[in-house]
Design a protein around this motif. Sequence first.
Motif, short mmCIF file in Angstrom:
data_model
loop_
_atom_site.label_atom_id
_atom_site.label_comp_id
_atom_site.label_asym_id
_atom_site.label_seq_id
_atom_site.Cartn_x
_atom_site.Cartn_y
_atom_site.Cartn_z
N GLY A 136 0.78 -1.22 0.00
CA GLY A 136 0.00 0.00 0.00
C GLY A 136 0.82 1.28 0.00
N GLN A 137 2.14 1.16 -0.03
CA GLN A 137 2.99 2.35 0.00
C GLN A 137 2.81 3.17 -1.27
OE1 GLN A 137 3.90 -0.72 0.70
NE2 GLN A 137 5.06 -0.77 2.59
N VAL A 138 2.92 4.47 -1.09
CA VAL A 138 2.79 5.40 -2.21
C VAL A 138 4.08 6.20 -2.30
CG1 VAL A 138 1.51 7.39 -3.08
CG2 VAL A 138 0.29 5.54 -1.94
N GLY A 139 4.60 6.34 -3.51
CA GLY A 139 5.80 7.12 -3.74
C GLY A 139 5.46 8.34 -4.60
N PHE A 140 6.38 9.29 -4.61
CA PHE A 140 6.22 10.51 -5.39
C PHE A 140 7.51 10.78 -6.15
CE2 PHE A 140 3.62 10.76 -1.63
CZ PHE A 140 2.39 11.16 -2.13
N VAL A 141 7.40 11.23 -7.37
CA VAL A 141 8.57 11.61 -8.16
C VAL A 141 9.00 13.00 -7.72
CG1 VAL A 141 9.46 12.07 -10.49
CG2 VAL A 141 7.80 10.21 -10.12
N ASP A 142 10.30 13.16 -7.40
CA ASP A 142 10.76 14.49 -7.02
C ASP A 142 11.27 15.24 -8.25
OD1 ASP A 142 13.42 13.70 -7.53
OD2 ASP A 142 14.09 13.94 -5.47
N ASP A 143 11.77 16.45 -8.06
CA ASP A 143 12.15 17.29 -9.20
C ASP A 143 13.44 16.83 -9.89
OD1 ASP A 143 13.88 18.03 -7.17
OD2 ASP A 143 13.54 20.18 -7.43
N GLN A 144 14.10 15.81 -9.35
CA GLN A 144 15.30 15.26 -9.98
C GLN A 144 15.05 13.86 -10.55
OE1 GLN A 144 18.71 15.60 -7.40
NE2 GLN A 144 18.18 17.69 -6.84
N GLY A 145 13.81 13.41 -10.51
CA GLY A 145 13.47 12.10 -11.06
C GLY A 145 13.71 10.94 -10.12
N ARG A 146 13.81 11.24 -8.84
CA ARG A 146 13.96 10.19 -7.84
C ARG A 146 12.59 9.89 -7.24
NH1 ARG A 146 18.40 13.30 -4.44
NH2 ARG A 146 16.66 14.73 -4.63
N ILE A 147 12.47 8.77 -6.57
CA ILE A 147 11.22 8.39 -5.92
C ILE A 147 11.35 8.62 -4.43
CG2 ILE A 147 9.61 6.51 -5.44
CD1 ILE A 147 10.62 5.24 -8.10
#
Length: 82
Positions: A45-56
């Motif tokens: 159920g974990q949710v990740g987000f893309v940051d402004d450098q393309g990392r999760i």
Amino acid sequence: MPTRYSGVGSETRSRTCSRIKLSELLDAGLISAGTVLTPAWEEYGQVGFVDDQGRIRLDEQLHDTPSGAANAVGAGANGWTF
């Protein structure tokens, strides 16, 4: 056993995707910073987000690859298909 995508050509798609970096998708405008990433496997159920450098960003940790994020939650899987 986790449910996995088994569509026609998925093996080819996985090999191709593994050579692409999220930062390249970000630079090409195909995704944007803040894009929400959710696992295809229902038991996670974990949710990740893309940051402004393309990392999760996942649970306050940064991962350079989708597989790194998948492994961080214990999936031990190819992150592109996770």
